[in-house]
Design a protein around this motif. Structure first.
Motif, short mmCIF file in Angstrom:
data_model
loop_
_atom_site.label_atom_id
_atom_site.label_comp_id
_atom_site.label_asym_id
_atom_site.label_seq_id
_atom_site.Cartn_x
_atom_site.Cartn_y
_atom_site.Cartn_z
N HIS A 85 70.96 61.80 -7.75
CA HIS A 85 69.73 61.38 -7.06
C HIS A 85 68.92 60.41 -7.92
CE1 HIS A 85 68.58 64.63 -9.76
NE2 HIS A 85 67.35 64.12 -9.76
N HIS A 87 64.62 58.91 -8.48
CA HIS A 87 63.28 59.49 -8.52
C HIS A 87 62.24 58.58 -7.88
CE1 HIS A 87 63.83 63.28 -10.60
NE2 HIS A 87 64.92 62.70 -11.07
N HIS A 139 70.58 59.90 -11.63
CA HIS A 139 71.20 60.89 -12.52
C HIS A 139 71.51 62.19 -11.77
CE1 HIS A 139 67.36 63.21 -14.02
NE2 HIS A 139 67.38 63.09 -12.72
FE LIG Z 1 66.17 64.24 -11.46
#
Ligand SMILES: [Fe+2]
Length: 212
Positions: A85, A87, A139
């Motif tokens: 994912h 951010h 990450h």
């Molecule tokens: Fe994360």
């Protein structure tokens, strides 16, 4: 990989509850306890796989400058992991409070990605690491150890970020994210004060039971 700095503050097992991490470990492991039931509920709402979940225990309120509440205690039982994912292009600082976790980094969520970039970084207790809007943004965290891991994260949008994208985009089964895919809106599984109180209550009831 982002450098892991050594820092010794913010103990999880503070003087008011020195067995906190031990109590969380038990709580996420045993069916019927607070941690396990939160994970089960979360898994039921996100694809059904228990090991694909972790708990987001939020600290404080949304200050309007991050995706969701900026301070989050994350609970990672052994064998659990996040999806790959990003951010929402925000910055983040992550500190390991207990145990250890492996951070895997990827080039992009868009096709032909996500492709893993280098070996994972193993982050241990007291290590601090970071992501920025253009570095290490995509990450995946995996607890590949045999004990609980707890991390604390802090998020904030960059000064020149006028978009404030509220969601975390994530890959399903390592596939690229399509343009119409819905992001994960960072929510709270429980507020920190409530969580600590519930775990403490559960732990002391267990200790009392053992003494009988
Ligand atoms: Fe994360």
């Amino acid at each position: 990989m982002p450098g892991a700095l050594q820092e010794r503050r913010w103990p999880l097992d503070a003087l008011d509850f020195p067995e906190f991490s031990q109590a969380i470990e038990r709580s996420v492991r045993d069916e019927g306890l607070v941690g396990y039931e939160l994970l089960r509920k979360k898994a039921a709402n996100h694809g059904g796989k228990l090991t694909g979940t972790y708990l987001r225990i939020t600290i404080g309120t949304n200050l309007g400058n991050s995706p969701g509440i900026p301070y989050v205690l994350e609970i990672w039982p052994s064998g659990h992991q996040s999806p790959i994912h990003d951010h929402g292009d925000s910055f983040a600082v992550i500190k390991v409070l207990h145990g250890q976790i492996n951070a895997y980094y990827f080039d992009s969520l868009q096709s032909p990605g996500p492709n893993q970039q280098g070996p994972p970084a193993t982050l241990k207790k007291d290590d601090v690491t970071w992501i920025s809007n253009d570095s290490y943004q995509v990450h995946q965290l995996r607890n590949e150890s045999d004990q609980l891991c707890c991390t604390i994260q802090c998020y904030q949008y960059g000064q020149d970020d006028t978009q404030h994208y509220e969601g975390f985009r994530f890959s399903e089964d390592g596939k690229p994210v399509s343009a119409c895919a819905k992001p994960f809106l960072p929510d709270s599984d429980m507020a920190f004060g409530e969580f600590k109180k519930a775990i403490k209550k559960e732990w002391y009831a267990y200790q009392l039971e053992r003494m009988r």
